[in-house]
Design a protein around this motif. Structure first.
Motif, short mmCIF file in Angstrom:
data_model
loop_
_atom_site.label_atom_id
_atom_site.label_comp_id
_atom_site.label_asym_id
_atom_site.label_seq_id
_atom_site.Cartn_x
_atom_site.Cartn_y
_atom_site.Cartn_z
N MET A 36 0.46 -0.88 -0.14
CA MET A 36 -0.15 -0.08 0.33
C MET A 36 0.79 1.00 0.36
O MET A 36 1.29 1.49 0.81
N ILE A 37 0.76 1.79 -0.67
CA ILE A 37 0.80 3.36 -0.78
C ILE A 37 0.23 4.06 -0.43
O ILE A 37 -1.05 4.59 -1.02
N CYS A 38 0.48 5.15 0.64
CA CYS A 38 0.19 6.40 1.03
C CYS A 38 0.08 7.83 0.37
O CYS A 38 1.01 8.00 0.70
N VAL A 39 -1.05 8.13 0.07
CA VAL A 39 0.11 9.48 -0.47
C VAL A 39 -0.83 10.25 0.94
O VAL A 39 -1.73 10.67 1.16
N LEU A 40 0.55 11.05 1.35
CA LEU A 40 0.63 12.29 2.64
C LEU A 40 0.10 13.02 2.35
O LEU A 40 -0.02 13.99 1.18
N LYS A 41 -0.41 14.29 2.86
CA LYS A 41 -1.06 14.08 4.33
C LYS A 41 -2.72 13.41 4.56
O LYS A 41 -3.21 12.71 5.17
N GLY A 42 -3.36 13.96 3.81
CA GLY A 42 -4.22 13.50 3.81
C GLY A 42 -4.61 12.29 3.80
O GLY A 42 -5.76 11.79 4.27
N ALA A 43 -4.39 10.89 3.28
CA ALA A 43 -4.66 9.66 3.13
C ALA A 43 -3.81 9.07 4.36
O ALA A 43 -4.54 8.21 4.39
N VAL A 44 -4.24 9.92 5.03
CA VAL A 44 -2.51 8.38 6.20
C VAL A 44 -4.79 7.97 7.17
O VAL A 44 -4.61 6.66 7.15
N PHE A 45 -5.29 9.26 7.47
CA PHE A 45 -6.21 8.72 8.36
C PHE A 45 -6.56 7.17 7.52
O PHE A 45 -7.44 5.84 8.02
N PHE A 46 -6.95 7.69 6.50
CA PHE A 46 -7.33 6.12 5.56
C PHE A 46 -7.70 4.95 5.56
O PHE A 46 -7.43 3.71 5.49
N MET A 47 -6.10 5.44 4.97
CA MET A 47 -5.10 4.18 5.20
C MET A 47 -4.74 3.87 5.84
O MET A 47 -4.55 2.23 6.28
N CYS A 48 -5.00 3.99 7.28
CA CYS A 48 -5.51 3.25 8.89
C CYS A 48 -6.37 2.39 8.27
O CYS A 48 -6.49 1.33 9.10
N GLU A 89 8.95 -2.91 -7.21
CA GLU A 89 8.99 -3.79 -8.79
C GLU A 89 8.72 -5.11 -8.53
O GLU A 89 8.90 -5.90 -7.66
N GLY A 90 7.43 -5.78 -9.30
CA GLY A 90 6.88 -7.13 -8.96
C GLY A 90 5.44 -7.21 -7.95
O GLY A 90 5.46 -8.04 -8.09
N LYS A 91 5.67 -6.05 -6.96
CA LYS A 91 4.65 -5.77 -6.51
C LYS A 91 3.26 -5.38 -6.59
O LYS A 91 3.16 -5.19 -7.86
N ASP A 92 2.44 -6.10 -5.95
CA ASP A 92 1.10 -5.17 -6.00
C ASP A 92 0.60 -4.71 -5.91
O ASP A 92 0.40 -4.46 -4.17
N VAL A 93 0.82 -3.25 -6.01
CA VAL A 93 0.54 -1.83 -5.45
C VAL A 93 -0.35 -1.36 -5.43
O VAL A 93 -1.43 -1.55 -6.06
N LEU A 94 -1.24 -0.85 -4.12
CA LEU A 94 -2.25 -0.64 -3.72
C LEU A 94 -2.46 1.12 -3.69
O LEU A 94 -1.36 1.45 -2.84
N ILE A 121 -0.95 -2.51 -10.86
CA ILE A 121 -1.17 -1.56 -9.60
C ILE A 121 -3.05 -0.61 -9.66
O ILE A 121 -3.24 -0.66 -10.64
N ARG A 122 -3.37 -0.39 -8.37
CA ARG A 122 -4.35 -0.10 -8.68
C ARG A 122 -5.32 1.18 -7.86
O ARG A 122 -3.86 1.46 -6.90
N LEU A 123 -5.37 1.80 -7.34
CA LEU A 123 -5.76 3.01 -6.76
C LEU A 123 -7.79 2.88 -6.50
O LEU A 123 -8.62 2.29 -6.25
N CYS A 124 -7.32 3.27 -5.04
CA CYS A 124 -8.15 3.07 -4.25
C CYS A 124 -8.26 4.62 -3.10
O CYS A 124 -7.29 4.94 -2.87
N THR A 125 -9.61 5.36 -3.22
CA THR A 125 -9.63 7.04 -3.14
C THR A 125 -10.95 6.33 -2.00
O THR A 125 -12.00 5.93 -2.02
N LEU A 126 -10.86 7.51 -1.27
CA LEU A 126 -11.91 7.63 0.07
C LEU A 126 -12.94 8.90 -0.58
O LEU A 126 -14.13 8.11 -0.58
N LEU A 127 -13.11 9.69 -1.15
CA LEU A 127 -13.63 10.28 -1.75
C LEU A 127 -13.22 10.81 -3.80
O LEU A 127 -12.19 10.83 -4.07
N ASP A 128 -14.07 10.75 -3.99
CA ASP A 128 -14.17 11.07 -6.01
C ASP A 128 -15.20 11.74 -6.08
O ASP A 128 -16.54 11.74 -5.90
N LYS A 129 -14.63 13.05 -6.56
CA LYS A 129 -15.21 13.94 -7.28
C LYS A 129 -15.63 13.93 -8.66
O LYS A 129 -14.87 14.81 -9.28
#
Ligand code: IMP
Ligand code: MG
Length: 174
Positions: A36-48, A89-94, A121-129
């Motif tokens: 999992m890759i967390c995009v700081l700082k906004g995604a920290v709470f969601f990632m946890c 490299e070689g990882k299943d990235v979210l 590589i996939r993308l997971c978001t808390l909110l979408d506008k």
């Protein structure tokens, strides 16, 4: 000018929806591991909250990019403030994001991360506008689609404030 916060999505609803998305991710990644890759700082709470509900093995890394100054409008400029510590490299990235607005940040980020040869590589978001989209982005998991309003809480800020609110609220300027 002062602000008031109107509740848009309650803490209970946010957490219920995160559990649903986690269940979906657990099914999709059965037998695999998630980086999992967390995009700081906004995604920290969601990632946890999300990662606590993931039942396959998880590793975490953090990245900080900036497309905004202390403003509510996108500048269109994306800067890497902090890069990842580990290779992809070689990882299943979210990639875990707080919100997709114009889509500029994420389309840029996904492009540079794909060059590092993850297995997937996939993308997971808390909110979408979706109404605000300028650059197309494939969103694999989205908790909530919201109207074109500036929101705070659950990691999202207005001038660095309100990230700690346990719900998602709309900023009303008065
Ligand atoms: P995009 O590049 O326009 O998609 O911008 C994405 C980034 O802008 C997000 O990761 C947030 O940091 C920020 N952002 C966009 N909309 C909001 C909002 O309503 N509240 C707080 N931050 C926002
Ligand atoms: Mg963000």
């Amino acid at each position: 000018m002062s602000e008031k916060i109107r509740v848009l999505i309650s803490e209970e609803k946010v957490e219920q929806r995160i559990q649903e998305i986690a269940d979906e991710i657990n099914r999709d990644y059965a037998g695999r591991e998630i980086h999992m890759i967390c995009v700081l700082k906004g995604a920290v709470f969601f990632m946890c909250e999300l990662s606590k509900r993931i039942t396959v093995p998880v590793s975490l890394d953090f990245m900080s990019v900036s497309s905004y100054g202390d403003d509510t409008k996108s500048s269109g400029v994306v800067k890497i403030i902090k890069d990842l510590d580990q290779p992809l490299e070689g990882k299943d990235v979210l990639v875990v994001e707080d919100i997709i607005d114009s889509g500029r940040t994420l389309s840029y980020l996904l492009r540079i991360l794909k060059e590092r040869h993850p297995y997937s590589i996939r993308l997971c978001t808390l909110l979408d506008k979706p109404d605000r989209r300028v650059t197309a982005v494939d969103v694999d998991y989205s908790c909530f689609q919201i109207p074109d309003e500036f929101v705070v809480g659950y990691g999202l800020d207005y001038m660095q404030k309100y990230r700690n609110l346990p719900y998602i609220g709309v900023v009303e300027f008065e």
